[in-house]
Design a protein around this motif. Structure first.
Motif, short mmCIF file in Angstrom:
data_model
loop_
_atom_site.label_atom_id
_atom_site.label_comp_id
_atom_site.label_asym_id
_atom_site.label_seq_id
_atom_site.Cartn_x
_atom_site.Cartn_y
_atom_site.Cartn_z
N GLN A 26 12.53 4.52 -37.07
CA GLN A 26 11.35 4.14 -37.83
C GLN A 26 11.59 4.31 -39.34
N ARG A 27 12.33 5.36 -39.68
CA ARG A 27 12.64 5.54 -41.10
C ARG A 27 13.50 4.38 -41.59
N MET A 71 4.89 15.08 -33.80
CA MET A 71 5.84 14.57 -34.79
C MET A 71 5.55 13.15 -35.28
N GLU A 72 5.37 12.22 -34.37
CA GLU A 72 5.12 10.86 -34.83
C GLU A 72 3.77 10.37 -34.28
N SER A 95 3.58 9.17 -40.08
CA SER A 95 4.29 7.91 -39.94
C SER A 95 5.66 7.96 -40.59
N HIS A 96 6.68 7.93 -39.78
CA HIS A 96 8.04 7.94 -40.31
C HIS A 96 8.38 6.60 -40.96
N THR A 137 14.13 7.69 -32.11
CA THR A 137 13.06 6.76 -32.50
C THR A 137 12.55 7.04 -33.91
N ARG A 138 12.48 8.31 -34.27
CA ARG A 138 11.95 8.60 -35.60
C ARG A 138 12.92 8.14 -36.68
N THR A 139 14.20 8.33 -36.44
CA THR A 139 15.19 7.84 -37.41
C THR A 139 15.12 6.31 -37.50
N GLY A 167 7.59 13.41 -29.84
CA GLY A 167 7.77 11.97 -29.83
C GLY A 167 6.90 11.28 -28.79
N GLY A 174 0.93 13.97 -35.85
CA GLY A 174 2.20 13.69 -36.51
C GLY A 174 2.00 12.92 -37.79
#
Lengths: 333, 333
Positions: free
Chosen positions: A195-196, A148-149, A162-163, A191-193, A126, A160
């Motif tokens: 972004q989703r 990851m991102e 783009s979520h 943060t990734r969740t 992240g 990574g």
DNA sequence: AGTCAAAATGGTTGCGCTATCATTTTATCT
DNA sequence: AGATAAAATGATAGCGCAACCATTTTGACT
């Protein structure tokens, strides 16, 4: 029990100087075959093992890669880790691993601790590090990869996908299939969740026809069981109207699917389900679950390769590497 | 980029001697509050990070625990790892982790590599080490814990449970339920799986009534998908007679369960399924799968505690610790 | 104020190894 | 054989820190 043998002890047994023993261990080619054999025998005979601390101190090479992941229990990072370990092995390095439990503060402490090992590279998950952490990392001069991102302002290197885009795409997938009352099930809300979720909202906002959305999130950590609870929650909130759910990961999706059986809902007739990460189970349950796949193992490998090629001190800014993702459409939608 | 700051640099900024800075970092109580504050500020200001190699060399304490597991991808070891990490954190230690891919030879190499870190403790999985590995470990004088299974001749300390007994018990459970055509589905066939199989065979041999057994094994690594394939195989071998399967782990059991749906077999009416390890999914699928639970997380924690209390050089032989297991009976049997 | 013990601080040294440079041995050529 | 280069080996120093012991400061008591 005698104290541990050192270089000199080996040297004495082999009848050579200490430095020659050292060379046999780190530059075997620079030593004649005769001496090398003698030394290797001596090493094996007395069970000599090089003192890594002394070696690292003298050579300024620790042979260590530092890695921080947000969670050991999440299988997603496990895949990345496997990639890292497979690549690290080729380079004869050791991994020192930290689990920051999704907390930037804990991550900051870990970074300080791991930096003390003078790692030759640093892999972070992240892009959500504290300012002080960034300062420490930058000042260290060590090559760094954020995994990851994708980030607009990476500390150093970045690999990574783009979520946000993935969230948009999977939501559009549901919309195109004709679903109009979409639920989002989110756990942890890292943060990734987030972004989703942002992608989910964006797709709905941009959609030309009227449609409903129901967002149910919790900061609890994700689990299959939780997926069932969140499905209950979204059905309650939508008064049974919800006809498709985007689960922020496949654990939730599996739990939601199992829950539909208990609720006597047909998938995808009554409700569609899609997940994220494409775990093995998602392809094998009945009906199989639509999900978003990404090359996690390869990301881990590539991160290590990046670190290794980057140690050459080229301070040129490297553009983020987008490994992409793939929507795997299955029977659940 | 200036080179990394060292103790002297901090000392200069704080206006104290280097050794005082060192003490602030390792024994804050031994320094007056005034100096401590000054030093801490200086440390933070210049972003000083202690050189672990030098510290380890001078103090003869590496602050490292070495851990070897047979597989990163197997969630079972993940649980153990989490326990290890949680305990290690209390003691301000770092973990250096190796994955030996179920190979004693690879494990031997890893042991040599990890020993060079002068770890303060060593955690191994299983009891199947090579002779040279045992020699190295013994000679190192480091406290050692062998995890997961019980051994008659542990290298040092040992904590686990009897996979043989668990295999006997779960098989008896099936026999008591009235099943008489038992299949065993085994993947990987590492020592623990072999012990479970031995238990299976023993229970059947000891059973007073006539019963059949079908053993299907492969050295492939375990997966959900493989579970389905092995179920096919055992049904083929038994010509459809098999009425219960003991899967050597829950991944196989899940795969077998999913496969029964495709084969139109009712569980447990047509065929009973039980697994091993009690993963979360096993409790939530329909029907839920009978399995064998063991305290993996606690085992990991306890291993670290054992190492920490054992560093006191008491060379007394410690008896193995049996953490036991529990058969979790569910709808699938 | 004077005495003594305890706490706080500092100086020196060495942990085990490898980088660097110096020296010796071996190989290659005329 | 002699000259030169190249390979192999060795001697010395120092990496950054903490153990050890020496010294100074502080506090407690008479």
């Amino acid at each position: 029990m005698n104290k541990k043998p050192n270089l000199k002890d080996v040297a004495k047994v082999a009848g050579v100087s200490a430095i020659t023993v050292s060379r046999v261990l780190s530059n075997p080619d620079k030593v004649s075959e005769k001496l090398r054999t003698k030394v290797e025998q001596a090493v094996h005979e007395i069970g000599y093992i090089r003192n890594h601390a002394a070696s690292a101190l003298a050579s300024r090479r620790s042979g260590v890669i530092a890695v921080i992941i947000p969670s050991l229990s999440n299988i997603v990072f496990n895949d990345v880790l496997q990639g890292i370990y497979s690549a690290v092995k080729q380079h004869h390095l050791q991994v020192v691993l930290g689990d920051c439990h999704y907390s930037p503060l804990e991550e900051e402490k870990l970074i300080a601790t791991l930096l003390s090992q003078s790692p030759e590279g640093f892999i972070l998950t992240g892009t959500d590090q504290t300012d002080y952490a960034r300062k420490l990392l930058q000042q260290s001069g060590i090559p760094i990869v954020q995994l990851m991102e994708l980030s607009d302002c990476p500390i150093d290197m970045n690999i990574g996908f783009s979520h946000f885009n993935a969230g948009v795409d999977i939501t559009n997938h549901l919309l195109q299939k004709g679903y109009r009352k979409l639920g989002f099930l989110g756990a942890r809300m890292d943060t990734r969740t987030q972004q989703r979720l942002a992608g989910f909202k964006k797709a709905i906002a941009d959609f030309k026809q009227p449609c409903q959305s129901y967002v149910v999130t919790t900061t609890q950590s994700s689990s299959i069981r939780l997926g069932g609870q969140l499905l209950q929650a979204v059905m309650a909130e939508s008064q049974g109207q919800c006809d498709a759910v985007f689960c922020c990961n496949d654990d939730l999706a599996l739990g939601a699917l199992f829950e539909t059986k208990r609720m006597n809902l047909k998938v995808p007739a009554d409700i569609a389900i899609c997940g994220f990460n494409d775990l093995e189970a998602s392809a094998l349950v009945e009906p199989a679950i639509t999900s978003v796949a990404s090359p996690r193992y390869e990301m881990g490998q590539q991160a290590v390769e990046l670190l290794m090629t980057a140690s050459g001190k080229d301070k040129t800014h490297k553009p983020p590497i987008d490994v992409g993702y793939r929507i795997v459409e299955r029977a659940s939608t």
